[in-house]
Scaffold this motif. Sequence first.
Motif, PDB file in Angstrom:
ATOM      1  N   GLY A  59       0.852  -1.153  -0.193  1.00  0.00           N
ATOM      2  CA  GLY A  59       0.191   0.002  -0.016  1.00  0.00           C
ATOM      3  C   GLY A  59       0.755   1.276   0.063  1.00  0.00           C
ATOM      4  N   ILE A  60       1.768   1.422   0.879  1.00  0.00           N
ATOM      5  CA  ILE A  60       2.647   2.602   0.807  1.00  0.00           C
ATOM      6  C   ILE A  60       3.540   2.460  -0.412  1.00  0.00           C
ATOM      7  N   PHE A  61       3.986   1.468  -0.957  1.00  0.00           N
ATOM      8  CA  PHE A  61       4.720   1.513  -1.941  1.00  0.00           C
ATOM      9  C   PHE A  61       3.971   2.018  -3.155  1.00  0.00           C
ATOM     10  N   LYS A  62       2.723   1.793  -3.330  1.00  0.00           N
ATOM     11  CA  LYS A  62       1.814   2.285  -4.285  1.00  0.00           C
ATOM     12  C   LYS A  62       1.683   3.724  -4.163  1.00  0.00           C
ATOM     13  N   ARG A  63       1.291   4.114  -2.869  1.00  0.00           N
ATOM     14  CA  ARG A  63       1.421   5.645  -2.761  1.00  0.00           C
ATOM     15  C   ARG A  63       2.616   6.305  -3.195  1.00  0.00           C
ATOM     16  N   TRP A  64       3.953   5.814  -2.819  1.00  0.00           N
ATOM     17  CA  TRP A  64       5.198   6.356  -2.963  1.00  0.00           C
ATOM     18  C   TRP A  64       5.097   6.417  -4.504  1.00  0.00           C
ATOM     19  N   ASN A 110       3.146   6.368  -6.917  1.00  0.00           N
ATOM     20  CA  ASN A 110       2.194   7.513  -7.631  1.00  0.00           C
ATOM     21  C   ASN A 110       2.859   8.828  -7.383  1.00  0.00           C
ATOM     22  N   LEU A 111       3.067   9.090  -6.013  1.00  0.00           N
ATOM     23  CA  LEU A 111       3.890  10.419  -5.813  1.00  0.00           C
ATOM     24  C   LEU A 111       5.213  10.854  -6.557  1.00  0.00           C
ATOM     25  N   MET A 112       5.699   9.665  -7.221  1.00  0.00           N
ATOM     26  CA  MET A 112       7.143   9.634  -7.804  1.00  0.00           C
ATOM     27  C   MET A 112       6.830   9.827  -9.425  1.00  0.00           C
ATOM     28  N   GLY A 113       5.384   9.490  -9.816  1.00  0.00           N
ATOM     29  CA  GLY A 113       5.221   9.312 -11.171  1.00  0.00           C
ATOM     30  C   GLY A 113       5.651   8.332 -11.728  1.00  0.00           C
ATOM     31  N   GLU A 114       5.894   7.202 -11.074  1.00  0.00           N
ATOM     32  CA  GLU A 114       6.406   5.872 -11.581  1.00  0.00           C
ATOM     33  C   GLU A 114       5.287   4.984 -11.477  1.00  0.00           C
ATOM     34  N   ARG A 115       4.143   5.114 -11.735  1.00  0.00           N
ATOM     35  CA  ARG A 115       2.865   4.107 -11.857  1.00  0.00           C
ATOM     36  C   ARG A 115       3.223   2.941 -12.531  1.00  0.00           C
ATOM     37  N   GLU A 116       4.111   2.922 -13.567  1.00  0.00           N
ATOM     38  CA  GLU A 116       4.576   1.586 -14.326  1.00  0.00           C
ATOM     39  C   GLU A 116       5.402   0.544 -13.420  1.00  0.00           C
ATOM     40  N   TRP A 117       5.929   1.118 -12.369  1.00  0.00           N
ATOM     41  CA  TRP A 117       6.696   0.338 -11.464  1.00  0.00           C
ATOM     42  C   TRP A 117       5.819  -0.574 -10.593  1.00  0.00           C
ATOM     43  N   LEU A 118       4.451  -0.244 -10.449  1.00  0.00           N
ATOM     44  CA  LEU A 118       3.477  -1.258  -9.958  1.00  0.00           C
ATOM     45  C   LEU A 118       3.261  -2.471 -10.404  1.00  0.00           C
ATOM     46  N   ASP A 119       3.562  -2.437 -11.629  1.00  0.00           N
ATOM     47  CA  ASP A 119       3.311  -3.611 -12.588  1.00  0.00           C
ATOM     48  C   ASP A 119       4.660  -4.401 -12.721  1.00  0.00           C
ATOM     49  N   ASN A 120       5.759  -3.818 -12.386  1.00  0.00           N
ATOM     50  CA  ASN A 120       7.049  -4.434 -12.758  1.00  0.00           C
ATOM     51  C   ASN A 120       7.282  -5.751 -11.768  1.00  0.00           C
ATOM     52  N   PRO A 121       7.473  -6.771 -12.085  1.00  0.00           N
ATOM     53  CA  PRO A 121       7.729  -7.955 -11.337  1.00  0.00           C
ATOM     54  C   PRO A 121       8.997  -8.066 -10.339  1.00  0.00           C
ATOM     55  N   ARG A 122       9.772  -7.071 -10.861  1.00  0.00           N
ATOM     56  CA  ARG A 122      11.037  -6.750  -9.786  1.00  0.00           C
ATOM     57  C   ARG A 122      10.619  -6.135  -8.823  1.00  0.00           C
ATOM     58  N   PHE A 123       9.536  -5.577  -8.636  1.00  0.00           N
ATOM     59  CA  PHE A 123       9.241  -4.711  -7.524  1.00  0.00           C
ATOM     60  C   PHE A 123       8.109  -5.329  -6.801  1.00  0.00           C
ATOM     61  N   ASP A 124       7.421  -6.324  -7.177  1.00  0.00           N
ATOM     62  CA  ASP A 124       6.193  -6.506  -6.589  1.00  0.00           C
ATOM     63  C   ASP A 124       5.969  -7.192  -5.147  1.00  0.00           C
ATOM     64  N   THR A 125       7.038  -7.327  -4.561  1.00  0.00           N
ATOM     65  CA  THR A 125       7.168  -7.490  -2.963  1.00  0.00           C
ATOM     66  C   THR A 125       8.187  -6.739  -2.429  1.00  0.00           C
ATOM     67  N   ASP A 126       8.034  -6.518  -0.981  1.00  0.00           N
ATOM     68  CA  ASP A 126       9.096  -5.768  -0.178  1.00  0.00           C
ATOM     69  C   ASP A 126      10.558  -6.362  -0.357  1.00  0.00           C
ATOM     70  N   GLN A 127      10.662  -7.572  -0.308  1.00  0.00           N
ATOM     71  CA  GLN A 127      12.068  -8.126  -0.431  1.00  0.00           C
ATOM     72  C   GLN A 127      12.750  -7.938  -1.757  1.00  0.00           C
TER      73      GLN A 127
END
Length: 394
Positions: free
Chosen positions: A251-256, A258-275
């Motif tokens: 949730g916090i990563f999604k908000r971050w 969006n704030l950064m203007g990097e919405r495509e990162w939300l669908d990037n499998p390299r970034f889909d978990t905290d670890q």
Amino acid sequence: MHKLLAGIRVLDFGRYIAGPFCATLLADLGADVIRIEKPSGGEDRYTVPVTSQGEGAYYLQLGRNKRGITLNPTSTEGREVVRKLVASADVVVANLPTPALKKLGLDYESLRAIKADIILTTGSAFGATGPYAARGGFDTVAQAMSGAMYLSGDNNQPAKSFAPYCDFGTASLSAFGTLAALMHRQQTGEGQVVEGSLLSTALTFNNAALMEQALIGINRQGSGTQGQYNAPTDTFKTRDGYITVQVVGAGIFKRWANLMGEREWLDNPRFDTDQKRGDHANEINQRMARWCRERDTQQALDDLANAGIPSGEMLKPDAVLTHEHIQQARMFQWLTYPDMTAEAPIAEHPIRYSRTSVPPFRRAPSLGEHTDEVLEEIGYNAEQIRQLRRSGII
């Protein structure tokens, strides 16, 4: 005003932080804590000197809400004073090595012979068993041996916490254990020994990293202030200072993002978990660093707060004392002390209670300030007290 530990008497023979702060927490809750020092004063009275007499900041913090007496407990007369004090007490706090406890008559068997239901709260660097049991040690040693110092470092340079968290953590856990022992005594009539150690505290605080090593053999290296389990988690430079940001959870990563203007990162499998985000922290942190460099500290904090992203400014000690939130939340009590030219900020009792008020602090006692008062309570008359003073016992 109701005090949670009213009627409980604690004898504080502790040294430095781990023992004395345990007793301090009990004193905050209303216990009658008697601090016992040698006639010249304990070593910890003079650590981080801030008064004209050389008395230290740690003592001003850890001595609050206590009564103070001086005593040489190694003499025959001094041991008799100890015996009478123990007979009047519920808890003895003494983070001393076992040989020292026995020499002073503060080992559990000696105490129990005086008062059957006494509780002895003690502690050491490494615990009472194992090959290091007889060794001394301080906070930094425990930090080093827990793995935390290695993981807090950077580029093969270990780094310790400036604040002695192993000492204060051990004290807090020991106070917790003492309260549990008091509950046990209330239920059964039995006293017992409560034992903490700096190393066990440090291992508790760093346990997740040690489990990870045991189970998957990851062999992490130190990364300074950069987090390794999530990202962005680090300290970042702004136009006029530094801020720290910690992004944990989807949730916090999604908000971050969006704030950064990097919405495509939300669908990037390299970034889909905290670890996974922690594994790619350099890339994510570079984006955060670029965003921070374009803003003043206050603007960055406001934008992050509005987006629901945990952050805070990196404060120098002088800025901590004047910070708006710290002042308005009343996180310090400001107390005077003899021979001090200003009031000292004493950190508030760290827990707040909805139905019990922690009374305003009393300042730490000057050396031997309550000696006569306490000795009178356990049966000494004025002439006997004068004789003890002439003999150097008090």
